[in-house]
Design an enzyme around this catalytic site. Structure first.
Site, short mmCIF file in Angstrom:
data_model
loop_
_atom_site.label_atom_id
_atom_site.label_comp_id
_atom_site.label_asym_id
_atom_site.label_seq_id
_atom_site.Cartn_x
_atom_site.Cartn_y
_atom_site.Cartn_z
N ASN A 103 65.48 44.13 -5.24
CA ASN A 103 65.94 44.95 -6.36
C ASN A 103 67.30 45.58 -6.07
O ASN A 103 67.62 45.90 -4.93
CB ASN A 103 64.93 46.05 -6.68
CG ASN A 103 63.57 45.47 -7.03
OD1 ASN A 103 63.48 44.28 -7.34
ND2 ASN A 103 62.53 46.27 -6.98
N VAL A 104 68.05 45.80 -7.13
CA VAL A 104 69.39 46.39 -6.99
C VAL A 104 69.41 47.81 -7.56
O VAL A 104 70.46 48.41 -7.70
CB VAL A 104 70.45 45.52 -7.71
CG1 VAL A 104 70.52 44.12 -7.10
CG2 VAL A 104 70.20 45.42 -9.22
N ASP A 105 68.21 48.34 -7.91
CA ASP A 105 68.16 49.60 -8.67
C ASP A 105 68.22 50.87 -7.84
O ASP A 105 68.39 51.97 -8.37
CB ASP A 105 66.91 49.62 -9.58
CG ASP A 105 65.60 49.43 -8.82
OD1 ASP A 105 65.52 49.81 -7.63
OD2 ASP A 105 64.63 48.91 -9.43
N HIS A 120 69.78 41.66 -2.47
CA HIS A 120 70.64 41.31 -3.61
C HIS A 120 71.67 42.40 -3.90
O HIS A 120 72.19 42.46 -5.01
CB HIS A 120 69.78 41.02 -4.84
CG HIS A 120 68.94 39.79 -4.69
ND1 HIS A 120 67.83 39.51 -5.46
CD2 HIS A 120 69.04 38.75 -3.82
CE1 HIS A 120 67.30 38.36 -5.08
NE2 HIS A 120 68.01 37.88 -4.08
N CYS A 128 85.79 45.37 -4.26
CA CYS A 128 87.11 44.97 -4.76
C CYS A 128 87.32 43.47 -4.57
O CYS A 128 87.07 42.94 -3.49
CB CYS A 128 88.20 45.76 -4.03
SG CYS A 128 89.84 45.19 -4.49
N GLU A 217 49.46 39.76 -11.36
CA GLU A 217 49.27 38.31 -11.47
C GLU A 217 49.48 37.66 -10.11
O GLU A 217 50.23 38.19 -9.29
CB GLU A 217 50.29 37.72 -12.44
CG GLU A 217 50.00 38.07 -13.88
CD GLU A 217 51.18 37.77 -14.78
OE1 GLU A 217 51.95 36.84 -14.49
OE2 GLU A 217 51.33 38.52 -15.76
P1 OAD Z 1 60.31 38.65 -11.38
O1 OAD Z 1 60.65 39.23 -12.73
O2 OAD Z 1 60.46 37.18 -11.17
O3 OAD Z 1 58.80 38.99 -11.03
C1 OAD Z 1 58.26 40.27 -11.21
C2 OAD Z 1 56.85 40.27 -10.69
O4 OAD Z 1 56.35 41.59 -10.80
C3 OAD Z 1 55.87 39.36 -11.45
O5 OAD Z 1 55.15 38.57 -10.52
C4 OAD Z 1 54.94 40.34 -12.18
O6 OAD Z 1 53.60 39.85 -12.29
C5 OAD Z 1 55.01 41.53 -11.24
N1 OAD Z 1 54.69 42.83 -11.84
C6 OAD Z 1 54.87 43.25 -13.10
N2 OAD Z 1 54.46 44.52 -13.26
C7 OAD Z 1 54.00 44.94 -12.05
C8 OAD Z 1 53.45 46.16 -11.57
N3 OAD Z 1 53.28 47.23 -12.35
N4 OAD Z 1 53.10 46.23 -10.26
C9 OAD Z 1 53.26 45.15 -9.45
N5 OAD Z 1 53.77 43.98 -9.86
C10 OAD Z 1 54.15 43.87 -11.14
O7 OAD Z 1 61.16 39.49 -10.33
P2 OAD Z 1 61.50 39.19 -8.81
O8 OAD Z 1 60.40 38.46 -8.15
O9 OAD Z 1 61.99 40.45 -8.23
O10 OAD Z 1 67.74 37.74 -8.25
O11 OAD Z 1 62.73 38.21 -8.97
C11 OAD Z 1 63.42 37.87 -7.81
C12 OAD Z 1 64.85 37.63 -8.09
O12 OAD Z 1 64.97 36.63 -9.09
C13 OAD Z 1 65.61 38.80 -8.66
O13 OAD Z 1 66.01 39.73 -7.69
C14 OAD Z 1 66.79 38.10 -9.27
C15 OAD Z 1 66.16 36.84 -9.83
O14 OAD Z 1 66.84 35.69 -9.61
C16 OAD Z 1 69.07 37.97 -8.44
O15 OAD Z 1 69.48 38.62 -9.37
C17 OAD Z 1 69.97 37.41 -7.39
#
Ligand code: OAD
Length: 247
Positions: A103-105, A120, A128, A217
């Site tokens: 996460n970038v938040d 990330h 810059c 999930e």
């Molecule tokens: P995703 O959006 O792919 O996945 C989010 C996951 O969080 C899913 O498996 C959901 O089931 C789960 N989820 C949702 N609500 C939840 C909760 N309350 N508690 C626990 N889990 C929950 O996001 P990431 O896996 O972070 O990269 O995606 C990885 C990367 O893909 C991101 O950082 C981004 C993207 O490409 C870049 O921007 C470089």
């Protein structure tokens, strides 16, 4: 709710010395931050993958900057949730502990986590394009055009990793070392479909670590999980933490 899995997770963690929490967008979902793949993937009709890419930025820096500026404005009002707080608190519990995030938040740090490995980058950093200087920028809102570097006058870009870019080497090396050497990997809120997420889970499991997945999930790496906590992280991690606190 899932009392056996919560108890099993706590049991695995109870005697652990080396623990890594590996997080994705889902850990921030209960703070109101939309997950990556859950948001429909479009912003003002443009695919997010196109905006968050060097090609997209060079084609139209102002558009891409507006996209990030909107995300920065939304994130400025967002607070960490109980999942972030539990994961930050564990740095006092385990002798060796790291939070590795996609996460970038900045919400892990907002909850008090130190030394977070941000694979990330961060939306709160600027880099810059001329001299490469990095700086923290928390001001919100900023003007709706990319800022200019105060040292060299070149355009700045968000300090995040874009699609098609390499991950920061030093952060990756530290994350890899922590994950390869951990006894327990707690995988929270990631779909684990992109590398290195998918690879990290496999590396830890192959090296003999126990894997706990916290996700409503099953992720693509769920088959590596020794314990699956199927529900929201903000509800289930506090239950595990409370269980751990018992004796
Ligand atoms: P995703 O959006 O792919 O996945 C989010 C996951 O969080 C899913 O498996 C959901 O089931 C789960 N989820 C949702 N609500 C939840 C909760 N309350 N508690 C626990 N889990 C929950 O996001 P990431 O896996 O972070 O990269 O995606 C990885 C990367 O893909 C991101 O950082 C981004 C993207 O490409 C870049 O921007 C470089």
């Amino acid at each position: 709710m899932q009392p056996e899995s919560v108890a099993e997770a706590a049991e695995i963690l109870r005697s652990a010395q080396r623990v890594v929490a590996f997080t994705g967008a889902g850990v921030s979902a209960e703070s109101g931050v939309p997950t990556f793949r859950g948001a429909g993937g479009l912003w003002e009709g443009h695919p997010v993958e196109e905006l968050a890419s060097p090609r997209g930025f060079y084609a139209d820096p102002v558009k891409v900057w507006r996209f990030y500026e909107e995300r920065r404005r939304n994130l400025a009002n967002v607070k960490p949730n109980p999942a972030h707080r539990v994961l930050a608190g564990w740095q006092e519990r385990f002798p060796q502990y790291a939070v590795v995030t996609q996460n970038v938040d900045g919400l892990h740090q907002a909850a008090g986590a130190r030394g977070v490995l941000e694979l990330h980058g961060s939306i709160w950093r600027m880099r810059c394009l001329g001299c490469g200087r990095e700086r923290e920028e928390r001001t919100v809102p900023l003007p709706r055009v990319p800022p200019l570097c105060s040292e060299c006058g070149a355009m700045e870009r968000p300090g995040v990793v874009w699609f098609g870019e390499f991950l920061p080497e030093v952060v990756m090396a530290a994350a890899f070392a922590a994950i390869e050497g951990c006894e327990v990997l707690v995988v929270v809120g990631t779909s684990a479909v992109v590398y290195p997420a998918a690879g990290f889970v496999e590396v830890a499991a192959t090296a003999g670590a126990k894997v706990i997945e916290v996700n409503p999930e099953a992720s693509s790496m769920a088959h590596f999980a020794d314990v699956a906590l199927r529900g929201p992280a903000g509800e289930l991690l506090p239950l595990v933490d409370a269980r751990l606190a018992e004796i």
